[in-house]
Design an enzyme around this catalytic site. Sequence first.
Site, mmCIF file in Angstrom:
data_model
loop_
_atom_site.group_PDB
_atom_site.id
_atom_site.type_symbol
_atom_site.label_atom_id
_atom_site.label_comp_id
_atom_site.label_asym_id
_atom_site.label_seq_id
_atom_site.Cartn_x
_atom_site.Cartn_y
_atom_site.Cartn_z
ATOM 1 N N GLU A 176 0.815 -1.309 0.150
ATOM 2 C CA GLU A 176 -0.044 0.049 -0.025
ATOM 3 C C GLU A 176 1.023 1.287 -0.045
ATOM 4 O O GLU A 176 0.540 2.113 -0.776
ATOM 5 C CB GLU A 176 -0.860 -0.062 1.325
ATOM 6 C CG GLU A 176 -1.862 1.066 1.213
ATOM 7 C CD GLU A 176 -2.977 1.211 0.020
ATOM 8 O OE1 GLU A 176 -2.632 2.144 -0.488
ATOM 9 O OE2 GLU A 176 -3.576 0.268 -0.119
ATOM 10 N N ASP A 231 1.086 4.323 -2.939
ATOM 11 C CA ASP A 231 0.751 5.673 -2.692
ATOM 12 C C ASP A 231 1.771 6.646 -2.941
ATOM 13 O O ASP A 231 1.450 7.748 -3.579
ATOM 14 C CB ASP A 231 0.136 5.752 -1.355
ATOM 15 C CG ASP A 231 -1.086 4.793 -1.159
ATOM 16 O OD1 ASP A 231 -1.848 4.746 -2.120
ATOM 17 O OD2 ASP A 231 -1.558 4.647 0.013
ATOM 18 N N SER A 234 -7.485 2.391 -4.424
ATOM 19 C CA SER A 234 -6.239 3.028 -3.720
ATOM 20 C C SER A 234 -5.085 3.673 -4.280
ATOM 21 O O SER A 234 -4.459 4.371 -4.104
ATOM 22 C CB SER A 234 -5.451 1.633 -2.925
ATOM 23 O OG SER A 234 -4.662 1.872 -1.930
#
Length: 633
Positions: A291, A295, A548
């Site tokens: 993650e 990002d 995401s």
Amino acid sequence: MLAFLSLPLIFLWFGEAFSSLSPFILHERRSHIPSGWFLERKHPASAVLPLRFGLKQSNIHNLEDYLYDISDPSSPNFGRHWTPGEVVKTFAPSAESVTVVQEWLIDNGISKERMRVSPSKGWIEVDTTVEEADQLILADYHVYTHESGQEHIACEEYHLPEHIAPHVELVTPSVHFDAVIRPRPMTRDTALMKSDITFVNSTYPGVGHCDTQISLDCLRALYKFNYSPIASGSNSFGIVEYTPQTFNQSDMDLFFTNYSIPELVGRPPFQISIDGGYQQTFNQSFDYVGESQLDLQYGMGLVTSKLNVTLYQVGDAVNPNTSFNNFLDALDGSYCTYEGGDDPALDAIYPDTQPGGYDGSPACGTAKPAAVISTSYGYNEADLTPFYATRQCNEYAKLGLMGVTILYSSGDSGVAGNGQVCLNDDGSQSTTGTRFNPSFPGSCPYVTSIGATQIVAGNSVNDPEVAAARVTASGVFYSGGGFSNVFGLPDYQRGSVASYLKNFKTDNFTSAAYNSSGNSRAFPDIAANGAAYVVAAAGEFILEWGTSASSPTMGSMLAMINDARIAVGKGTIGFINPTIYSALFQTAFNDITSGNNPGCGTEGFTCSAGWDPLTGLGTPNFERLKELWLALP
């Protein structure tokens, strides 16, 4: 909204000194025990409860009007953002509420020395025994056990005297059954899990393979996003991560070397640690780094080395309840104690005395909010009580008043919730449920919810995108979207939602499957590509899918629009929803008209001309958005 229900009068006498009793009325009641939990035993009468009375905020009924006044492009006050001091002063509870609740507690045997009133006057806390709490609010506290073995203290309902109820928003702990069993308190919105990793032997920095591998170049071409910051010293872009999710600098360097951004090689984001947040090294597998790497690699890469991205790293590695509220506490000191403060059933409470836990004071007003903040995590709306969700949603509105743009990914399970669970008729969640399960905070009307799109196989960046969808042996990914069961329809969205519901046709589910009233908040608001992002993680190049990916991509574009405005002496764009839904801005989005978002045994909603609950208003045309926002005050 808090509902005060009529009950037969209940009079309890606590001694001769208390001579001005008023009848007790029901304040909150839970309709069912959540799935997986079982009533274990009555909580011992001598056990201590940290009872918190969250006081009603002044002017909270005007919050939306205040926000629209500075966010609607047709308003003469557009862009006149508030200072933090103005926010605190406007919404502080009244002195009357503090006095009335204190006097009631004193009349019931709680000495003033046992009470703690927050500096903002937002809440009153007193440590009581279970016996005292049971009598004080007519509750019956029990211990509930989850099938995992975790325990939770709660009651089925509680009451307040009629003259006290108007001054109190909620009491914790009580019916707020917000204990979360997942390893993290929220699920990150990345559909790709370890068993589903696609390793990439060669990567393509250009735009020739964007249907199979998304790169920085692909995103710039898709959205006409070619901009170099010129006002970075006055601008900011923040990305939120929750420990143990972490980035690895060697992976960052691998990515930026491959994509020819040498200025970012060896350069980490500017990190702000919140409640012991740190870059853990005990596990560098994909599940723990995927993650953050996604990002940060795209957030930093798209805004270039000229703007140093802020990483808000939240929570220690051992506390399972680090939450959005813990992050918001750090941004806004008044929120730490707003309407009762954090809920110990859901929010991490610090100091954390567990081995390896963060034993310092909780972060409270210690972090300056960035102008744009992107978060790629989320709950199911049904995981939380309406009181809890509303309390947090109001804080996003307050940040909007201060000129902050809040983005959340819309989820990766179509119309279902995280884990593909849906709602049963009684409001509980299960994989066999038949009602759609909206996400939160994306369903909050004061955040901007970001859905996901993709390029059709064989197409190029010049062809129309479709709603993101992927089905593999290990799971499915569909852009999350739908209609809230908690929040009402905001004014900025009325025309778009009415048009969609009027023209939406389906044979695969009935109106009973979702909140089809036409009076509820709909999401997402906009979308960006979320398919097959090339990411360096755990020493390899892999492909990641999910909303995401869409949220930090959209955030980087909005951060650069802020840069362009700041460069000509204008303010940040702040809460953008009233602006992007206005007629003027409809030319700034690429309408997505193909795709659907299955879940709960249905094919879900379908894309259509205009707004839809898969891709919102569509994907951005950066140049057009910049032009339009530069024309505003």
